[in-house]
Design a protein around this motif. Sequence first.
Motif, PDB file in Angstrom:
ATOM      1  N   GLY A 116       0.808  -1.206   0.000  1.00  0.00           N
ATOM      2  CA  GLY A 116       0.000   0.000   0.000  1.00  0.00           C
ATOM      3  C   GLY A 116       0.845   1.261   0.000  1.00  0.00           C
ATOM      4  O   GLY A 116       0.516   2.238  -0.676  1.00  0.00           O
ATOM      5  N   ARG A 117       1.929   1.237   0.754  1.00  0.00           N
ATOM      6  CA  ARG A 117       2.815   2.402   0.802  1.00  0.00           C
ATOM      7  C   ARG A 117       3.485   2.643  -0.548  1.00  0.00           C
ATOM      8  O   ARG A 117       3.492   3.754  -1.077  1.00  0.00           O
ATOM      9  N   LEU A 118       4.038   1.590  -1.123  1.00  0.00           N
ATOM     10  CA  LEU A 118       4.809   1.744  -2.360  1.00  0.00           C
ATOM     11  C   LEU A 118       3.908   2.014  -3.555  1.00  0.00           C
ATOM     12  O   LEU A 118       4.274   2.762  -4.460  1.00  0.00           O
ATOM     13  N   ILE A 119       2.733   1.413  -3.573  1.00  0.00           N
ATOM     14  CA  ILE A 119       1.867   1.581  -4.743  1.00  0.00           C
ATOM     15  C   ILE A 119       1.385   3.017  -4.838  1.00  0.00           C
ATOM     16  O   ILE A 119       1.193   3.563  -5.929  1.00  0.00           O
ATOM     17  N   VAL A 120       1.189   3.677  -3.689  1.00  0.00           N
ATOM     18  CA  VAL A 120       0.764   5.078  -3.701  1.00  0.00           C
ATOM     19  C   VAL A 120       1.916   5.974  -4.127  1.00  0.00           C
ATOM     20  O   VAL A 120       1.732   6.941  -4.883  1.00  0.00           O
ATOM     21  N   LEU A 121       3.129   5.661  -3.666  1.00  0.00           N
ATOM     22  CA  LEU A 121       4.280   6.483  -4.025  1.00  0.00           C
ATOM     23  C   LEU A 121       4.618   6.377  -5.505  1.00  0.00           C
ATOM     24  O   LEU A 121       5.324   7.228  -6.043  1.00  0.00           O
TER      25      LEU A 121
ATOM     26  N   PHE B 253       4.625 -12.083  -0.691  1.00  0.00           N
ATOM     27  CA  PHE B 253       3.200 -12.017  -0.995  1.00  0.00           C
ATOM     28  C   PHE B 253       2.700 -13.397  -1.392  1.00  0.00           C
ATOM     29  O   PHE B 253       3.492 -14.319  -1.632  1.00  0.00           O
ATOM     30  N   PRO B 254       1.399 -13.570  -1.491  1.00  0.00           N
ATOM     31  CA  PRO B 254       0.869 -14.858  -1.957  1.00  0.00           C
ATOM     32  C   PRO B 254       1.464 -15.275  -3.293  1.00  0.00           C
ATOM     33  O   PRO B 254       1.794 -14.440  -4.136  1.00  0.00           O
ATOM     34  N   THR B 255       1.586 -16.566  -3.472  1.00  0.00           N
ATOM     35  CA  THR B 255       2.292 -17.105  -4.646  1.00  0.00           C
ATOM     36  C   THR B 255       1.656 -16.661  -5.952  1.00  0.00           C
ATOM     37  O   THR B 255       2.350 -16.417  -6.940  1.00  0.00           O
ATOM     38  N   ALA B 256       0.345 -16.510  -5.954  1.00  0.00           N
ATOM     39  CA  ALA B 256      -0.349 -16.209  -7.222  1.00  0.00           C
ATOM     40  C   ALA B 256       0.082 -14.885  -7.812  1.00  0.00           C
ATOM     41  O   ALA B 256       0.029 -14.695  -9.028  1.00  0.00           O
ATOM     42  N   VAL B 257       0.518 -13.963  -6.966  1.00  0.00           N
ATOM     43  CA  VAL B 257       0.828 -12.632  -7.474  1.00  0.00           C
ATOM     44  C   VAL B 257       2.212 -12.566  -8.109  1.00  0.00           C
ATOM     45  O   VAL B 257       2.510 -11.638  -8.863  1.00  0.00           O
TER      46      VAL B 257
ATOM     47  N   GLU C  81       5.744 -10.633 -12.533  1.00  0.00           N
ATOM     48  CA  GLU C  81       6.809 -10.913 -13.497  1.00  0.00           C
ATOM     49  C   GLU C  81       6.401 -10.518 -14.905  1.00  0.00           C
ATOM     50  O   GLU C  81       7.252 -10.174 -15.731  1.00  0.00           O
ATOM     51  N   ASP C  82       5.109 -10.525 -15.171  1.00  0.00           N
ATOM     52  CA  ASP C  82       4.626 -10.159 -16.501  1.00  0.00           C
ATOM     53  C   ASP C  82       4.303  -8.673 -16.603  1.00  0.00           C
ATOM     54  O   ASP C  82       4.571  -8.039 -17.629  1.00  0.00           O
TER      55      ASP C  82
ATOM     56  N   GLU D   7      -1.178   6.467 -14.094  1.00  0.00           N
ATOM     57  CA  GLU D   7      -1.949   6.133 -12.906  1.00  0.00           C
ATOM     58  C   GLU D   7      -2.926   4.989 -13.177  1.00  0.00           C
ATOM     59  O   GLU D   7      -3.135   4.129 -12.307  1.00  0.00           O
ATOM     60  N   GLU D   8      -3.511   4.962 -14.351  1.00  0.00           N
ATOM     61  CA  GLU D   8      -4.408   3.855 -14.693  1.00  0.00           C
ATOM     62  C   GLU D   8      -3.641   2.535 -14.741  1.00  0.00           C
ATOM     63  O   GLU D   8      -4.160   1.481 -14.346  1.00  0.00           O
ATOM     64  N   MET D   9      -2.403   2.567 -15.201  1.00  0.00           N
ATOM     65  CA  MET D   9      -1.597   1.348 -15.234  1.00  0.00           C
ATOM     66  C   MET D   9      -1.287   0.860 -13.818  1.00  0.00           C
ATOM     67  O   MET D   9      -1.311  -0.349 -13.547  1.00  0.00           O
ATOM     68  N   ILE D  10      -1.028   1.778 -12.912  1.00  0.00           N
ATOM     69  CA  ILE D  10      -0.769   1.386 -11.528  1.00  0.00           C
ATOM     70  C   ILE D  10      -2.022   0.765 -10.915  1.00  0.00           C
ATOM     71  O   ILE D  10      -1.967  -0.283 -10.259  1.00  0.00           O
ATOM     72  N   LEU D  11      -3.156   1.425 -11.128  1.00  0.00           N
ATOM     73  CA  LEU D  11      -4.406   0.894 -10.586  1.00  0.00           C
ATOM     74  C   LEU D  11      -4.734  -0.469 -11.188  1.00  0.00           C
ATOM     75  O   LEU D  11      -5.264  -1.356 -10.502  1.00  0.00           O
ATOM     76  N   HIS D  12      -4.428  -0.637 -12.455  1.00  0.00           N
ATOM     77  CA  HIS D  12      -4.655  -1.941 -13.094  1.00  0.00           C
ATOM     78  C   HIS D  12      -3.777  -3.011 -12.444  1.00  0.00           C
ATOM     79  O   HIS D  12      -4.235  -4.134 -12.198  1.00  0.00           O
ATOM     80  N   LEU D  13      -2.524  -2.667 -12.167  1.00  0.00           N
ATOM     81  CA  LEU D  13      -1.641  -3.623 -11.487  1.00  0.00           C
ATOM     82  C   LEU D  13      -2.192  -3.980 -10.115  1.00  0.00           C
ATOM     83  O   LEU D  13      -2.212  -5.164  -9.737  1.00  0.00           O
ATOM     84  N   LEU D  14      -2.653  -2.996  -9.372  1.00  0.00           N
ATOM     85  CA  LEU D  14      -3.220  -3.268  -8.053  1.00  0.00           C
ATOM     86  C   LEU D  14      -4.467  -4.131  -8.168  1.00  0.00           C
ATOM     87  O   LEU D  14      -4.645  -5.097  -7.409  1.00  0.00           O
ATOM     88  N   SER D  15      -5.340  -3.805  -9.116  1.00  0.00           N
ATOM     89  CA  SER D  15      -6.576  -4.576  -9.292  1.00  0.00           C
ATOM     90  C   SER D  15      -6.279  -6.018  -9.671  1.00  0.00           C
ATOM     91  O   SER D  15      -6.852  -6.959  -9.108  1.00  0.00           O
ATOM     92  N   GLU D  16      -5.374  -6.201 -10.618  1.00  0.00           N
ATOM     93  CA  GLU D  16      -5.030  -7.560 -11.034  1.00  0.00           C
ATOM     94  C   GLU D  16      -4.378  -8.332  -9.892  1.00  0.00           C
ATOM     95  O   GLU D  16      -4.597  -9.540  -9.741  1.00  0.00           O
TER      96      GLU D  16
END
Length: 1469
Positions: free
Chosen positions: A379-384, A409-413, A418-419, A442-451
């Motif tokens: 959460g800290r790094l994704i906002v920065l 983090f969980p293995t699935a992520v 990596e992609d 910013e949309e790319m960051i949010l997409h990464l967080l959502s995925e």
Amino acid sequence: MARTIRDMERMQLSEDKIKSMVKISFAEMTSCKDLDSSWEHAASSLLVAVCCQMPSLVMEEIFLQLVGGSVPVLALVQALAEFSTIDAFACWSAGMIVYVEKYPSAPYLGPDMQALLHSAFDLFLGRWLLARDAKVSLATVEALAQMFPLINKIQLKSALPKLVPSILSVYKKDSSNCFPVTHALHMLLEVVLPSGQPMLEFQNFNEVATCFVIIGTAFPEDLFNYLLSLVAIMSAVGFLQQDNDRIFLEFLVKQSAITDSEVKILHSQQEALEIALGTRNAEIHQNHLRLKVGFVSPSELRVVSDKILYLLASTTPHMEELMWPFLLKVLIPPCFTGAIATLCKCICEIIKRKNGKGEPVYVDYRLQPDVPRPEEVLGRLIVLLQNPHARNHLAASILTALLNMSSLFPTAVQLLWEDEIPKLKAYISDSEDDSWQQETWEEMILHLLSESVDVISSSEWTMSMANALSGHYCLYEGDNQHCAFLHRCLGVVLSKVDNRSFVREKIATMYRQSNVADTANRLGLAMGMGLVAASHLDTVLEKLKDVLEKESRRTITRFLASFFAQREKDVDNIYAALALMYGYAASYAPSTVIEARIDKLVGTNVLSRLLDVKSAAAKQAVITAINLLGQAVIKAGAHGVPFPLKRRDTMLDYVMTLMVSQTSSYVLATQSLLEADSLRTQNLAINACTTLVSVEPKLTSASRDRILEATLRFYTLPAEPAPVVDSVLSDLTNLLCVILRTSGEDGKSRADQVHHLLNSLDQYISSQVDHHRERACMSVLALLREFRTFCTAGCSHLFLSLCLLYKVVSGTPLLPSRDALILGKRVMMYLPRCADVSSLIRKSKALGKLTFRLQIIDLLFSIALTLPKLGGSSSMESRQVSFGALSSLEELIAVSKWDSTAELAGTLQQIVGAVSILLTNDEVCSLAQETQSRIVMSELLAAAVREAQVKDSLKHKGSWPIDEAFKAFANHVDLALPFLDYLVSVLDQTPVLKDDTDKNEQSSHAPHTIDYFPIAAVRALTTAFRVGGDPIRKALEQRYATVFCALLLQIGGSHGTTGLDKQASRDIILAFKTFCRFVGDLDMENVVDSSIDELLTEGYWIKAVGKIAHCVALTHPKKVGAICNLLWPVLKRDYVFQRIAAAAALSEYVKTSRGTADVLEQLVGVLSRHIGDESPVVRRLCVEGLVQVPHDDMAQYAPQVLGVIVTLIDDDVESVSYAAVQGLPLVLEITTEETVVPVLLNLCVRLRSLQTRESVHMRAASFGALGTLSAFATGSQLDAFLEQMHSILPRVLLHINDEDSSVRQACKTTFKRIAPLLQAEELKHVARLDCKESDNRLVESRSPQSETNLFSFRRLYYDAFLKEITRHLITRFSDRLDTYLSCAIQAFDSPWPRVQANAVSFVAFMLSQLEDQRSSSIYVPQVVTLLMRAVENSPSQIVRARSAWALGVLLEQLKLSSSFSGDVLAGCT
């Protein structure tokens, strides 16, 4: 008095009184004439006492007295001698420095004083500095420190080898007081080594640091290496792992976190201090004397801290335990935000070292509960990441750190990151500052967080992530940009949570922590709420309703707000935030549920409450919200959920209310500058109106007039600020075009609308203000272009007059008449503007040479010519005149210089003349303008398609009415070649089947949709070739290869129409025949006639294409090269049938390419490159073409062709594999041993796998190819080849009695070829005898009842052959019996009963003649078991019978043989 002064404190003495005492002392010395007077001694004592308190002041007075020469030297020396016990010489030297500083023009040290100073220096250095008494040495060092600036630099440098060690030795004598020694080193280095880093503080560690800085200025590399080694030693001995280790690291991180704003503040403070002290840039130059005053730069301190942290993490192994997971802790506190990039780099280095050692990267949170959890770190790094261009490449560092920390983090992520993370890093590195798109980032960051949340798929983890984000608001106090992005991140996470109460709690936190007074923060809050609404729309709406009601209850507060401006501003901010949240909630919400919400929002006057705002920012927010509501309706329609916006007119009223209240203060004003915020409000309002006009229901006339009344006044805006005003006017023009575009589907409605809009703009067209006219002209031009698009698209109205010209079309299209344009009025309005005195109107900067008014007139008449005229059409001559006049107008538009009055007058005369001609003309079509020829042709084909679909003319014979237009183009001298090129381009770019992209030929049985546009082009070509004259003939001579390739490719493109009729294919065949007849190629026409059935049959048309291509190679050999050049790129297209057709033709041209080396080389190269095509037919055609390289050229291309065969010989599709196997003998017959040897064994292995295929042809070809390949088994490859042959020999022997004659013949031939290689004379003899007679006796003599007659002649002869062969194999190759038996036993599972029976016989003969008891004991039980199973279960009678016979033979042999043990016999029975 002297004693009293000694006992007094320094603070009790005033400088004025001291000066008086000094003067009294000097006066007493001067007045006394005796050499040893008591008064003189008393004055000397007083002088010494005063000097102890204020040495600088006293020494200054002494030097002044020395200059005057009135004081007795003896008395003065005596006083200095008494003062020597208290560092007199040091004070004297300091006083000299101050004296020189204050009186730079006074005489400097004379020769005698220099001699005295040098003598004292030698005495101090030679004796006193080395004294055993520590106090003496320390006092000497203090004196030397003051003397260094006065000593000659040459003498000082020569004394350095002795001076530096002597000073350093004083450290050991008195370690409790190191400052004097360090200060002495500082002064020495300052004089000897020029420094650029002075210090203001005088503590010991500062002096040490200054020494290092001065040394580093002269010897940076040496000092840097020394400090690195020092840090490494400190870490190695465990110094950094003591109790102060965390403090040390925290100190470094804190210095690394110094922000740029702090650096600027410190710099400004330091500059102010220096100015106040008068020391700014103070430098003294006198006889090499230099004094500097300054401070340590915080930016440099930050850089040094960054480097130290990185070096500790990357080069010091012992720091790993200390820094991990301590660095995770310092990621969170806001005071360390500036060091995040450096911390991420350090974390990456530590993790890399751990991974290198195979250590896991984890944190034991039970032992270290104070370490932040992975959710908090993420959460800290994704906002920065919101600020990617921060110091030290912050975004790239964070992304790299996240990728390295993925194991936390969980293995699935991990796989997701990596992609995705490399894509984000690439976006940062590829984007330049001027092209950076922050919204996209910013949309790319949010997409990464959502995925990431999606792939983790854990509600518990998601809620934990939401808790972490909601707890981070305190980290961004005052940082509205990051706080706004935090809202959005939290919104993304909450949209994944199913717990409604949890979501309600978090959105309350989100709203509570927001700063709605800040625009960015407010927008981020709204977007965050919108993201939550994507999954929890009702929850979000409930929250917004609560906030609105809470604010609405404060009626009295709202009333009092008019008296308190600050409170009014607060209410505006809250309403602005609410409006944006409503808008983004609708924008992000599912399209299926928003209709009722929008109706409720507008219908219950919720939205109207937000209109009572005062500030420009609040109005902009409300307008933006309304725009978002309209866009949500548009998005719903795009998603297949269309619905009308019932209260659209109400929302328009809201927008115009806000717009009018903002414009009333300045619309009619004359000021030159406007507030940017006000114009921004208007811009947003216009965009909102555009959105609302675009949705259903259609705009009423009353609403249209209200919009025009509110917006058209913007044409009178002042010229400045230009960028904002231009944006407003551009959006206004777009609004007018949308009003026209949505006015109606029929031509009359749109004609009435454009007429109304143009009339509304007339007042600004004729304005007295230049920029008013310029803006109105831009809008008129855009409206006419929009109207022309309507007139020329969809109904082929542009060519209607052409059809009327040949009197074959009747009826009127659904378009307004030319009379509806009221050309007379329009021309009279725009024609005077062609002579406009404003240069901006005549030649606009936006359009370069083009003139607005003339372009408008040209566009008007272009539209008029597309519309039908009431009262019929005109003659050909009149229309030609009209086109000529229109052409003259376009030529005038291109005039580059209209500077002189004479030129302008002449141009106006030409314009008037052209317009007068056009006004008397009724024709619509334009055929003489080359610039519009492709548009004309496109519309002509579109008309043909529509006519064919309406009249179903594709299904009956006879010409189209539109054929007359095709004839006209074909016989036109200037348009014949462009017409032919256009038709070919249509055929080349558009397949007959619309869904032919990326499909193989197996999908052709699925239903397809025919595209009639290329079919219309085929019919146009047919018409042109049937009735064409010299123009089209000359054009075809230039485009023979192009036309031939286009028609050839359409043959392939017309297939795959299973379930549809074959009319498309018939049309193409007819066009081909017409083409052949037109060019006089009767041979090709005969080929097409004879191949009609094949061309119409699925699967056979490919062969027909080859025949046609072969015919062209014979009749037009010079055209082959050009045809090949056109077909090569076709192999890269997405349309599979076009690739097949191209491959078929190119494959055929390989055979006929003898003597054309260049063409053949390119053919081989192109076909070789496309053997990996998705279509197996293309792959097959490529290999079939390559194996047909002419005999004379095969040697050159044999390695390349063999490589293709090796690649495709085991293709998944059998037809491709068979083509490769079938072509292998053709290549082997004419190639050399050197070419085959490298792939010999590879081919053997691949051929073995093909010999068990069910296809008879594949088996025969693979066996035959193996025999052909045996001719190259020589030299070093012989042994390896024989090894392969021994493993395959039983299979060859079994298939000699195959059910298919071609397989039998291939196996016999192969056996005869490989038998000599086995170096066994017995096998050679058997091959010569038995295989030679097998056609008549051994294999081919098959009785009609051979399946039932188990002892037929064929069986008897084959059994004798097998018995003889197995006897020789046992005798000659006893060491390979295991290989033979294993291969034969595998054949028990063969799909062919005959081969199974042969395998049974082979094993029975082999085991019955085997004398080796050990081998028999291994195989006999296994074989007997298999035979008994075959007797019981085999569905084939011949297999059962043969298995029973083999059991008898084996058991009989076992009983007769005394060498076999009883156990073996018992196991068999």
